[in-house]
Structures are given as C-alpha cells and as structure tokens.
Enzyme design. Structure first.
Site, PDB file in Angstrom:
ATOM      1  N   GLY A   9       0.858  -1.337   0.151  1.00 37.41           N
ATOM      2  CA  GLY A   9      -0.110   0.056   0.065  1.00 37.41           C
ATOM      3  C   GLY A   9       0.792   1.188  -0.068  1.00 37.41           C
ATOM      4  O   GLY A   9       0.700   2.263   0.656  1.00 37.41           O
ATOM      5  N   ASP A  13      -2.844   6.676   1.072  1.00 37.54           N
ATOM      6  CA  ASP A  13      -2.868   7.730   1.648  1.00 37.54           C
ATOM      7  C   ASP A  13      -2.078   7.894   3.072  1.00 37.54           C
ATOM      8  O   ASP A  13      -1.410   8.922   3.455  1.00 37.54           O
ATOM      9  CB  ASP A  13      -4.598   7.827   2.144  1.00 37.54           C
ATOM     10  CG  ASP A  13      -4.836   9.456   2.300  1.00 37.54           C
ATOM     11  OD1 ASP A  13      -4.371  10.325   1.701  1.00 37.54           O
ATOM     12  OD2 ASP A  13      -5.542   9.663   3.379  1.00 37.54           O
ATOM     13  N   LYS A 140      -5.759  -1.726  11.127  1.00 37.29           N
ATOM     14  CA  LYS A 140      -7.334  -1.901  11.329  1.00 37.29           C
ATOM     15  C   LYS A 140      -8.313  -1.542  10.218  1.00 37.29           C
ATOM     16  O   LYS A 140      -7.632  -1.094   9.222  1.00 37.29           O
ATOM     17  CB  LYS A 140      -7.651  -1.217  12.625  1.00 37.29           C
ATOM     18  CG  LYS A 140      -7.608   0.352  12.523  1.00 37.29           C
ATOM     19  CD  LYS A 140      -8.675   1.097  12.038  1.00 37.29           C
ATOM     20  CE  LYS A 140      -8.111   2.195  11.389  1.00 37.29           C
ATOM     21  NZ  LYS A 140      -8.504   3.568  11.649  1.00 37.29           N
ATOM     22  N   LYS A 174       0.683   7.707  20.328  1.00 40.91           N
ATOM     23  CA  LYS A 174       0.833   8.864  20.731  1.00 40.91           C
ATOM     24  C   LYS A 174       1.579   9.166  22.034  1.00 40.91           C
ATOM     25  O   LYS A 174       1.120   8.684  22.884  1.00 40.91           O
ATOM     26  CB  LYS A 174      -0.371   9.460  20.670  1.00 40.91           C
ATOM     27  CG  LYS A 174      -1.028   9.897  19.342  1.00 40.91           C
ATOM     28  CD  LYS A 174      -2.430  10.190  19.381  1.00 40.91           C
ATOM     29  CE  LYS A 174      -3.291  10.179  18.086  1.00 40.91           C
ATOM     30  NZ  LYS A 174      -2.936  11.320  16.989  1.00 40.91           N
ATOM     31  N   GLU A 208     -13.512  15.585  14.354  1.00 43.16           N
ATOM     32  CA  GLU A 208     -12.539  16.083  13.441  1.00 43.16           C
ATOM     33  C   GLU A 208     -13.144  16.873  12.455  1.00 43.16           C
ATOM     34  O   GLU A 208     -14.389  16.641  12.106  1.00 43.16           O
ATOM     35  CB  GLU A 208     -12.122  14.639  12.683  1.00 43.16           C
ATOM     36  CG  GLU A 208     -11.596  13.571  13.393  1.00 43.16           C
ATOM     37  CD  GLU A 208     -10.893  12.591  12.748  1.00 43.16           C
ATOM     38  OE1 GLU A 208      -9.632  12.355  12.406  1.00 43.16           O
ATOM     39  OE2 GLU A 208     -11.727  11.653  12.324  1.00 43.16           O
ATOM     40  N   HIS A 232      -9.314   3.058  18.159  1.00 48.01           N
ATOM     41  CA  HIS A 232      -8.856   4.185  18.986  1.00 48.01           C
ATOM     42  C   HIS A 232      -9.435   4.406  20.436  1.00 48.01           C
ATOM     43  O   HIS A 232      -8.712   4.180  21.178  1.00 48.01           O
ATOM     44  CB  HIS A 232      -8.818   5.301  18.250  1.00 48.01           C
ATOM     45  CG  HIS A 232      -7.928   5.362  16.691  1.00 48.01           C
ATOM     46  ND1 HIS A 232      -6.998   4.218  16.668  1.00 48.01           N
ATOM     47  CD2 HIS A 232      -8.352   5.777  15.571  1.00 48.01           C
ATOM     48  CE1 HIS A 232      -6.573   4.328  15.236  1.00 48.01           C
ATOM     49  NE2 HIS A 232      -7.530   5.035  14.652  1.00 48.01           N
TER      50      HIS A 232
END
Ligand code: BG6
Length: 472
Positions: A9, A13, A140, A174, A208, A232
């Site tokens: 891939g 993106d 995922k 993160k 978002e 998440h």
C-alpha cells in the site's frame, strides 16, 4: 539489527501522510538501525517514480525539513516492485536489499492495505518465502464483527505466529496516550481517587474537521464506529480504566486491558447516537442511500469494582466544528457548599482533569478558585502542562514512528492482541445487529441534537468555555 521494510500500500494515503515521512525520519535520525524500504502497491511504478512520490510526500507531510543531501542519502534506500509482478520479483528485491545491508537482517512487512486485501498479501509473503525472520504490522479494522475477526486471526495464524504479528493502533503510539500511563502509575497523587467514589463521569471526545478525503471506498464500508471507536477510542479507554499492571511489559499490559474489555457492558443501541453529515450521500464513491455513520456518540459502562456506575461518554465524527482529541475526567462535586448560591460555585461544570492527545501533549486540571477582589466570587481556574513548554518538545516522536520502532524491536507493549480485539467485537454485537438509524447533522456542527439527551444530566465538555492556554 538492520531491517528490510516491505511496505504494502506504498502509494496509499497512510503511506503518503505518515509512513514514508516516518521511515525517512527514522533512518535519517539514526533512531533505527539501517533500513531499506521496498514499496509495493497496485500501481505500476519504477524505483525513480516511487522516489519522486516519496519525496513529495515527505515535503508535504513531514513536520521536519529534509535537505537535498539527506534526501539523496535516503532515496537510494527506496525501491519499488509492483504487486502485479507477483512473489518472485518481490523476493528478489528483498534479497538484494538484504545483501546491501549485510549480516543479521530482519524483515518488517507493513500491511497498509484495506482489510479485504490483507489475506492476499499474507499469501504473497508466504509464496515469496518472506515469513522467516520477519514481523508483520497490520492495520485496522481487524475484522468487522466477532466472527470475521476470529476468522481473520485464524487465517493469519496459518502463516504468522502471534509473536510476529503487530496490530497497530496509532493512538497508543501518541506520546500523550502513553503519558496517561505515566501520569496514573508513576505518581501517588491521583491513583487513590481514580475510581467510582471520586469520579463522576469520563468523556473521550475526538471530533474531526476532516472529511472523507480520498477514502470514500474505505469509509463507506467502515463508518465511524469501526474506524474509530472499536480501535482508537476503546483502546484509549482501556489506558484510562485499567488496573495497575504488574509490569510495564506486553503481557501484563494486555492482561489488564483485556480485563477492561471483558468488563465492558455490551453496547446497547439505545445508548448510541449515529449521525451522518448532510451532503455525505452526494460525495463521490458514496451510495445515495448510504446508511454509513460519519459520527457516533455513545455511553459505555465498565462494570467492575472500580467503575460500576460511572458513565464513559465517547464521541467522534467527521466534518465537525473543531478537531480535538480530549479525555476529560469529571470529579464529583463537593457534597455540601458553604458558598452562597450566587457565588458562582458549580456554574461551570464539575472540576476536571483533561488530557489532550494532540502531538504536543497537554494535561490540565481545572478547579474553582476565588476571583480576586472583595467578597467571595468563584470561577474556574486551571493548571496546565504542555510538552511544548519543555526542553524536550523536539524529541516527540510521531505515533507511527514510535510504533514502527517498537515493532522492529519486537516490543508488543503498545499493540493490540487478538483476544482484546475479539472481546471488543463481542461487546459490540448488539449495536452491530441493530444500529439505530443515522440522524443528519450539519457539517461544522457538534453532531445531531440527540447528543445532549445522551449525556444528560451531564454536558459535553467540548466546545471548551476557555481555550487551552497558548504555549510559548
Ligand atoms: C485513523 C482513521 O485511524 O485515525 C481516520 O482511519 C482518522 O479516519 C485518524 O482521521 C485520526 O488520527 P489522528 O492521529 O489524525 O487523530
């Protein structure tokens, strides 16, 4: 140990936004041993075209500047084999890269491909003889319900041992998410009050502003619940809710996270608001009758001794008014007030602890304090920490960088296990069987009106009455 990274891939993106910039940084910063990257995807390209594609991705998306010299150094480590060429050319490219890297080379296969393509890629790796000395990072969603997750896990296990599999959830990479563990378990201050006796409710709120971008194909068959919540939001919830693990090591952490998932009550459709922004059905690649949710808010309960009776409110969606990633812990109000009813006490919600999961991780504790001057007027004040204000701000690793490094080292601590994923799908079944109809919301809003009933008598913490204090 040097690594050949096989990136499936490679023109997608995620590769463009995160993986290629991340691999560039890891190699140039010497954070990882030597790497060579073999990109592969459905597109026909040669090495030079792939290098140009990667350079553009780095220029556009890397937060760090990469000089021409640095790029030239890195670019020679980038190669491309179209997936259509089959297993042999891929195996040959990996072999050549290994010879350039010297002894003791390991392989990291990064599957940045849609779930339905994952098994074909795994078959290709087996046919190319690339399973040995390798680890595989999988993106995922891991299945779409319990049955498909079990099936997927079984099929992957035919080729890779569980110890070779790294199911990535980038939220756990993160810095701010790991800071939840540090905050809770490295200090004596908060853990004693981290329970139902002192905490009133918890919100995990990740609106978002982003829309579909170029991902309609993926998103239409996924939706906000599978794209964000099962991965998440529930993973972050586990960090907030888990018991202290016996050690900071994968098995102990997984065990505690899995206990949280097992204590999660099944997600009831009546505790869920599904939304779709108006105009979604007219987006390219979206069915005019689409029932996919671009927004979801829900009430979850962790039914154990620590959390019984404490609601966890989760919300996330696309095209909302603001982009934020917060966890807000609302403490119980004082049992009795000596302050006059018009003093301002309690008027701005309960006192809170807030974690911001943005790259510059922040924590804030807000409380009622006295407004300066005569009398006793109360107002909300806050203490705030931001990594940005520390000397270490430049050391922050992007989530994918951190996780790729961990996978190379074979460290599963921040990855999700097959068992954890399966129990989340099991808890999700009532919602998957009977999803409430989607309610329309306007782009740029906070979701359909029903979100207020969902949290009543509480209120959503976002939008903040006061913005985060600006960092230096
Ligand atoms: C991805 C989802 O996993 O996470 C996207 O597929 C979402 O839909 C993204 O936008 C959010 O991640 P971050 O790190 O930008 O908050």
């Amino acid at each position: 140990m040097p690594h050949v990274v096989v990136l499936f891939g490679a023109t997608g993106d995620l590769a463009r936004r995160k993986l290629l910039p991340g691999l560039t940084h890891l190699e140039l910063s010497d954070l990882t041993p030597d790497i060579e990257v073999i990109g592969t995807s459905l597109e026909e390209m040669d090495d030079e075209q792939f290098r140009a594609f990667a350079r553009q991705a780095v220029d556009e998306f890397s937060p760090r500047r990469v000089s021409d010299d640095q790029w030239t150094e890195f670019a020679q480590r980038l190669h491309y084999v179209p997936q259509s060429a089959g297993p042999e050319p891929l195996a040959a490219a990996v072999k050549e890269a290994e010879e350039r890297l010297g002894d003791g080379v390991r392989r990291l296969h990064y599957l940045s491909v849609p779930p339905k393509a994952a098994l074909a890629v795994i078959r290709m790796l087996r046919d190319a003889g690339l399973v040995e000395r390798s680890r595989v990072v999988m993106e995922k969603p891991f299945g779409t319900d319990l049955a498909s997750a079990i099936d997927l896990n079984n099929k992957v296990h035919e080729t890779f041992d569980e110890s070779q599999i790294f199911r990535i959830d980038h939220f756990l990479g993160k810095e701010a998410a790991q800071n939840i563990l540090a905050f809770r378990f490295a200090n004596g201050l908060f853990e004693p009050i981290w329970n139902r006796n002192f905490i009133d409710h918890i919100q995990i709120d990740i609106p978002e502003t982003l829309g579909l971008d170029r991902r309609a194909g993926f998103y239409e068959s996924t939706g906000a619940y599978k794209d964000m919540v099962v991965t998440h939001l529930f993973q972050v919830l586990a960090f907030v809710a888990m018991e202290p693990p016996t050690a900071l090591e994968p098995r102990a952490i997984s065990e505690e996270k899995n206990k949280v998932f097992r204590s999660l009550l099944p997600i009831e459709p009546r505790h869920v608001v599904r939304g779709q922004y108006s105009g979604y059905r007219r987006e390219e690649g979206v069915s005019p009758e689409s029932d996919t949710e671009t927004f979801i808010a829900l009430k979850a309960r962790v039914d154990n001794w620590r959390w019984a009776g404490v609601p966890f409110y989760l919300r996330t969606g696309k095209r909302m008014e603001q982009g934020q990633r917060i966890i807000s812990i609302a403490f119980k109000e004082a049992p009795k007030s000596m302050f006059a009813p018009n003093s301002g006490v309690g008027t701005q919600g309960p006192d809170h602890l807030t974690f911001d999961l943005a790259d510059e991780s922040k924590v804030s504790l807000s409380f009622y304090g006295k407004r300066p001057g005569p009398g006793m007027r109360l107002e909300k004040l806050s203490m705030q920490f931001s990594t940005q204000d520390t000397e270490r701000a430049g050391d922050v690793l992007e989530a994918y960088e951190r996780l790729i490094m961990d996978a190379m080292r074979g460290d599963h601590t921040l990855f999700t296990s097959a068992e954890g994923i399966e129990s989340l799908w099991q808890r999700s079944q009532p919602l998957l069987d009977n999803p409430p109809p989607v309610k329309v919301y306007s782009p740029g809003s906070w979701g359909p009106n029903a979100i207020h009933q969902l949290v009543a008598p509480h209120a959503w913490r976002l939008p903040f009455e006061r913005a985060w204090r600006q960092s230096r």
